[in-house]
Design a protein around this motif. Structure first.
Motif, PDB file in Angstrom:
ATOM      1  N   VAL A 291      27.613  26.393  39.282  1.00  0.00           N
ATOM      2  CA  VAL A 291      28.263  25.694  39.092  1.00  0.00           C
ATOM      3  C   VAL A 291      28.123  24.245  37.679  1.00  0.00           C
ATOM      4  CG1 VAL A 291      28.110  23.453  40.858  1.00  0.00           C
ATOM      5  CG2 VAL A 291      29.027  25.666  41.769  1.00  0.00           C
ATOM      6  N   PHE A 292      26.737  23.709  38.127  1.00  0.00           N
ATOM      7  CA  PHE A 292      26.468  23.061  37.634  1.00  0.00           C
ATOM      8  C   PHE A 292      26.614  23.617  35.647  1.00  0.00           C
ATOM      9  CE2 PHE A 292      23.964  21.728  41.045  1.00  0.00           C
ATOM     10  CZ  PHE A 292      24.973  20.595  41.374  1.00  0.00           C
ATOM     11  N   GLU A 293      25.968  24.686  35.170  1.00  0.00           N
ATOM     12  CA  GLU A 293      26.023  25.036  34.440  1.00  0.00           C
ATOM     13  C   GLU A 293      26.711  25.679  33.653  1.00  0.00           C
ATOM     14  OE1 GLU A 293      22.608  27.107  33.397  1.00  0.00           O
ATOM     15  OE2 GLU A 293      20.738  26.120  34.427  1.00  0.00           O
ATOM     16  N   ALA A 294      27.976  26.607  33.986  1.00  0.00           N
ATOM     17  CA  ALA A 294      29.151  27.105  33.777  1.00  0.00           C
ATOM     18  C   ALA A 294      30.068  26.219  33.922  1.00  0.00           C
ATOM     19  CB  ALA A 294      29.136  28.105  33.713  1.00  0.00           C
ATOM     20  N   TYR A 295      30.764  25.356  34.776  1.00  0.00           N
ATOM     21  CA  TYR A 295      31.716  24.959  34.556  1.00  0.00           C
ATOM     22  C   TYR A 295      30.569  23.300  35.095  1.00  0.00           C
ATOM     23  CZ  TYR A 295      33.686  28.995  36.809  1.00  0.00           C
ATOM     24  OH  TYR A 295      35.074  30.237  36.813  1.00  0.00           O
ATOM     25  N   GLU A 296      29.799  22.831  35.233  1.00  0.00           N
ATOM     26  CA  GLU A 296      29.556  21.712  34.699  1.00  0.00           C
ATOM     27  C   GLU A 296      30.011  20.280  36.044  1.00  0.00           C
ATOM     28  OE1 GLU A 296      30.799  20.196  31.087  1.00  0.00           O
ATOM     29  OE2 GLU A 296      29.244  21.995  29.937  1.00  0.00           O
ATOM     30  N   PHE A 297      30.368  20.661  37.080  1.00  0.00           N
ATOM     31  CA  PHE A 297      30.677  19.923  38.141  1.00  0.00           C
ATOM     32  C   PHE A 297      29.275  19.035  38.572  1.00  0.00           C
ATOM     33  CE2 PHE A 297      32.978  23.508  39.160  1.00  0.00           C
ATOM     34  CZ  PHE A 297      34.188  23.190  39.867  1.00  0.00           C
ATOM     35  N   GLN A 298      30.015  17.958  38.956  1.00  0.00           N
ATOM     36  CA  GLN A 298      29.355  16.326  39.026  1.00  0.00           C
ATOM     37  C   GLN A 298      27.907  16.450  40.287  1.00  0.00           C
ATOM     38  OE1 GLN A 298      28.879  14.334  35.617  1.00  0.00           O
ATOM     39  NE2 GLN A 298      30.251  15.901  35.594  1.00  0.00           N
ATOM     40  N   SER A 299      28.681  17.020  41.293  1.00  0.00           N
ATOM     41  CA  SER A 299      27.674  17.595  41.831  1.00  0.00           C
ATOM     42  C   SER A 299      28.190  19.067  43.378  1.00  0.00           C
ATOM     43  CB  SER A 299      27.682  16.238  43.288  1.00  0.00           C
ATOM     44  OG  SER A 299      29.615  15.717  43.307  1.00  0.00           O
ATOM     45  N   TYR A 300      27.552  19.072  44.251  1.00  0.00           N
ATOM     46  CA  TYR A 300      27.098  19.767  44.714  1.00  0.00           C
ATOM     47  C   TYR A 300      26.596  20.492  46.061  1.00  0.00           C
ATOM     48  CZ  TYR A 300      26.143  25.019  44.583  1.00  0.00           C
ATOM     49  OH  TYR A 300      25.861  26.402  45.397  1.00  0.00           O
TER      50      TYR A 300
ATOM     51  N   ASP B 263      24.407  28.597  41.918  1.00  0.00           N
ATOM     52  CA  ASP B 263      24.403  26.736  41.226  1.00  0.00           C
ATOM     53  C   ASP B 263      23.990  26.625  39.737  1.00  0.00           C
ATOM     54  OD1 ASP B 263      23.150  26.533  43.664  1.00  0.00           O
ATOM     55  OD2 ASP B 263      21.069  27.347  43.700  1.00  0.00           O
ATOM     56  N   GLU B 264      23.454  27.709  39.487  1.00  0.00           N
ATOM     57  CA  GLU B 264      24.002  27.875  37.825  1.00  0.00           C
ATOM     58  C   GLU B 264      25.796  27.775  37.964  1.00  0.00           C
ATOM     59  OE1 GLU B 264      21.534  31.513  37.185  1.00  0.00           O
ATOM     60  OE2 GLU B 264      19.950  30.206  36.836  1.00  0.00           O
TER      61      GLU B 264
ATOM     62  N   LYS C  36      47.198  43.597  42.265  1.00  0.00           N
ATOM     63  CA  LYS C  36      47.820  42.984  42.398  1.00  0.00           C
ATOM     64  C   LYS C  36      47.694  41.048  41.984  1.00  0.00           C
ATOM     65  CE  LYS C  36      50.450  40.639  45.827  1.00  0.00           C
ATOM     66  NZ  LYS C  36      51.112  39.533  47.143  1.00  0.00           N
ATOM     67  N   PRO C  37      48.217  41.355  40.745  1.00  0.00           N
ATOM     68  CA  PRO C  37      47.556  39.918  39.965  1.00  0.00           C
ATOM     69  C   PRO C  37      46.958  38.514  40.631  1.00  0.00           C
ATOM     70  CG  PRO C  37      49.058  41.210  38.378  1.00  0.00           C
ATOM     71  CD  PRO C  37      49.012  41.766  39.749  1.00  0.00           C
ATOM     72  N   CYS C  38      46.107  38.494  40.518  1.00  0.00           N
ATOM     73  CA  CYS C  38      45.626  36.602  41.220  1.00  0.00           C
ATOM     74  C   CYS C  38      44.539  35.851  40.238  1.00  0.00           C
ATOM     75  CB  CYS C  38      45.540  37.358  42.291  1.00  0.00           C
ATOM     76  SG  CYS C  38      43.871  37.923  42.958  1.00  0.00           S
ATOM     77  N   PHE C  39      43.722  35.015  40.790  1.00  0.00           N
ATOM     78  CA  PHE C  39      42.925  34.023  40.252  1.00  0.00           C
ATOM     79  C   PHE C  39      41.878  34.710  41.172  1.00  0.00           C
ATOM     80  CE2 PHE C  39      39.893  30.855  40.604  1.00  0.00           C
ATOM     81  CZ  PHE C  39      39.775  30.599  39.343  1.00  0.00           C
ATOM     82  N   ASN C  40      40.542  34.544  39.717  1.00  0.00           N
ATOM     83  CA  ASN C  40      39.668  35.605  40.622  1.00  0.00           C
ATOM     84  C   ASN C  40      38.141  34.324  39.830  1.00  0.00           C
ATOM     85  OD1 ASN C  40      37.777  36.425  41.404  1.00  0.00           O
ATOM     86  ND2 ASN C  40      37.748  38.335  40.254  1.00  0.00           N
ATOM     87  N   LEU C  41      37.741  34.611  40.263  1.00  0.00           N
ATOM     88  CA  LEU C  41      36.377  33.583  39.234  1.00  0.00           C
ATOM     89  C   LEU C  41      35.153  34.376  38.781  1.00  0.00           C
ATOM     90  CD1 LEU C  41      34.220  31.983  42.336  1.00  0.00           C
ATOM     91  CD2 LEU C  41      36.219  30.807  40.885  1.00  0.00           C
ATOM     92  N   PRO C  42      34.927  34.137  37.169  1.00  0.00           N
ATOM     93  CA  PRO C  42      34.164  34.882  36.910  1.00  0.00           C
ATOM     94  C   PRO C  42      33.159  35.833  37.060  1.00  0.00           C
ATOM     95  CG  PRO C  42      34.643  32.855  35.595  1.00  0.00           C
ATOM     96  CD  PRO C  42      35.305  33.091  38.065  1.00  0.00           C
ATOM     97  N   ASN C  43      33.020  36.817  36.916  1.00  0.00           N
ATOM     98  CA  ASN C  43      32.137  37.973  37.162  1.00  0.00           C
ATOM     99  C   ASN C  43      30.946  37.525  36.563  1.00  0.00           C
ATOM    100  OD1 ASN C  43      30.190  39.721  38.388  1.00  0.00           O
ATOM    101  ND2 ASN C  43      31.365  41.649  36.880  1.00  0.00           N
ATOM    102  N   ILE C  44      30.270  36.324  36.493  1.00  0.00           N
ATOM    103  CA  ILE C  44      28.757  36.013  36.105  1.00  0.00           C
ATOM    104  C   ILE C  44      27.982  36.191  37.739  1.00  0.00           C
ATOM    105  CG2 ILE C  44      27.504  33.768  35.577  1.00  0.00           C
ATOM    106  CD1 ILE C  44      30.282  32.430  35.237  1.00  0.00           C
TER     107      ILE C  44
ATOM    108  N   GLY D 231      15.624  21.252  38.330  1.00  0.00           N
ATOM    109  CA  GLY D 231      15.861  22.539  38.117  1.00  0.00           C
ATOM    110  C   GLY D 231      16.797  23.125  39.133  1.00  0.00           C
ATOM    111  N   ILE D 232      16.740  24.632  39.298  1.00  0.00           N
ATOM    112  CA  ILE D 232      16.970  25.443  40.430  1.00  0.00           C
ATOM    113  C   ILE D 232      16.511  24.992  41.813  1.00  0.00           C
ATOM    114  CG2 ILE D 232      15.990  27.491  40.536  1.00  0.00           C
ATOM    115  CD1 ILE D 232      19.224  28.654  40.101  1.00  0.00           C
TER     116      ILE D 232
END
Length: 378
Positions: free
Chosen positions: A65-74, A62-63, A49-57, A350-351
């Motif tokens: 949020v900050f590296e793939a999506y470049e969020f400003q804070s977490y 932590d990586e 059943k098609p639905c939104f899913n997070l990339p299979n990384i 760093g992480i």
């Protein structure tokens, strides 16, 4: 601004996510696996059943949020901690109680495990945390073993369990009912399995009259008799399947007894401490949706707990999204900004800097499914 804050609850079976201005999470991704009856084609996740899913990384959150999506804070924490950011007093229908309780015990029974986590002054009491190695995945297994091998039909067996199973209040009496013939057996249900060609949703077949017969030549039917209540019973009696663990009510008592006054820098009476926990129990997780689950816990706790303690067990309207709702409440609190780790801090240190986001929960952040609250890229 709240519209830039993403609240995400990552469970073993579902992922709940939405921005802070929403009232409910828009995304609930089921980790589904099913196989068609005809061509035996396997459907995985959103193929069913098609639905939104997070990339299979295959990296840490932590990586991502900050590296793939470049969020400003977490901010990263555990789901039970977010649950108590809600107004839990509303769960007990007690109009005389409005203050946030100092002691809350969260029973999180989900897909992988069941965790009992006591909180004092908004902090988890680490030595008193308990885990029962039973969740939805194990309950599905015991339905599978009776008729066909359906271990690769995760989604289907969850649908069967959620549609048919309940927690018995009179186990021996229900077993006796199951031994009767079909006409006198009020527990027996016939669940028609989906074939994924004409339908992708199974259903309980209802007879219009007791004498009516059905053409079953083109249907696969699971006859759910004592499985309806013996499968959830494992949550209360793991010894039935040879596990050397106590059931949920006994572990609740064990967890409460493990919270000792000397653990805290302030003076507190042990009896008062235990009384607060027994009167502030919150049930969350998918297993909380079993009919009779809350009543059975209350019934068993009343037998196990000291008679002078009040037993109050609360369950939210939607125990699956309750952690997400707590995160949505938390982002409006003043302390939210204080707990955030910024992207600049991550890039500089760093992480390891992200560990501060789970301050009181650091030791258990990998023990329990955790959640994140993050600000979108600017």
């Amino acid at each position: 601004m709240l519209e830039n804050v993403l609240v995400l609850d990552n469970g073993a079976y579902t992922i709940k996510a939405e921005y802070g201005t929403a009232q409910q999470p828009r995304v609930i991704h089921n980790c589904k696996i099913a196989r068609g009856k005809g061509d035996k084609k396997t459907f995985i996740g959103d193929q069913l059943k098609p639905c939104f899913n997070l990339p299979n990384i295959q990296r840490s959150y932590d990586e991502i949020v900050f590296e793939a999506y470049e969020f400003q804070s977490y901010f990263r924490t555990i789901a039970p901690w977010l649950c108590i950011q809600n107004d839990t007093t509303n769960l007990y229908n007690d109009i005389n109680s409005s203050a946030k309780p100092d002691c809350v015990l969260v029973v999180d029974s989900g897909y992988s495990f069941t965790h009992i986590i006591p909180f004092v002054m908004n902090r988890p009491v680490l030595p008193a945390i308990r885990r029962i190695n039973i969740g939805d995945y194990l309950l599905n297994y015991f339905i599978n073993c009776r008729y066909w091998d359906m271990m690769d039909q995760t989604y289907v067996m969850n649908e069967v369990k959620e549609s048919c199973c309940y927690v018995s209040q009179n186990f021996l009496g229900d077993l006796e009912t199951c031994r009767r013939n079909t006409r006198n057996n009020s527990i027996l249900r016939e669940y028609v399995l989906p074939d994924f060609s004409r339908n992708s949703q199974g259903y309980i077949r209802e007879k219009k009259c007791k004498e009516e017969s059905y053409d079953q030549s083109d249907e696969q039917v699971l006859y759910m008799n004592n499985e309806r209540f013996t499968v959830p019973e494992i949550l209360f009696n793991p010894s039935d399947i040879g596990m050397k663990q106590a059931g949920i009510p006994e572990v609740i008592v064990e967890s409460i007894n493990a919270v000792l006054p000397e653990m805290f820098p302030f003076s507190v009476n042990e009896v008062d401490l235990q009384g607060l926990f027994y009167s502030n129990i919150v049930l969350v997780g998918g297993n909380s949706l079993f009919s009779g689950y809350k009543s059975r816990i209350e019934k068993d706790l009343r037998i196990l707990a000291p008679t002078d303690f009040e037993i109050r067990v609360g369950i939210p309207e939607n125990p699956i999204t309750y952690a997400w709702k707590g995160g949505n409440n938390f982002i409006t609190m003043p302390e939210f900004k204080e707990k955030l780790v910024t992207r600049s801090e991550y890039l500089e240190f760093g992480i390891d800097i992200a560990a501060k986001t789970v301050n009181p929960c650091a030791a258990i952040r990998y023990l329990i499914n955790f959640c994140i609250v993050a600000e979108s890229p600017r």
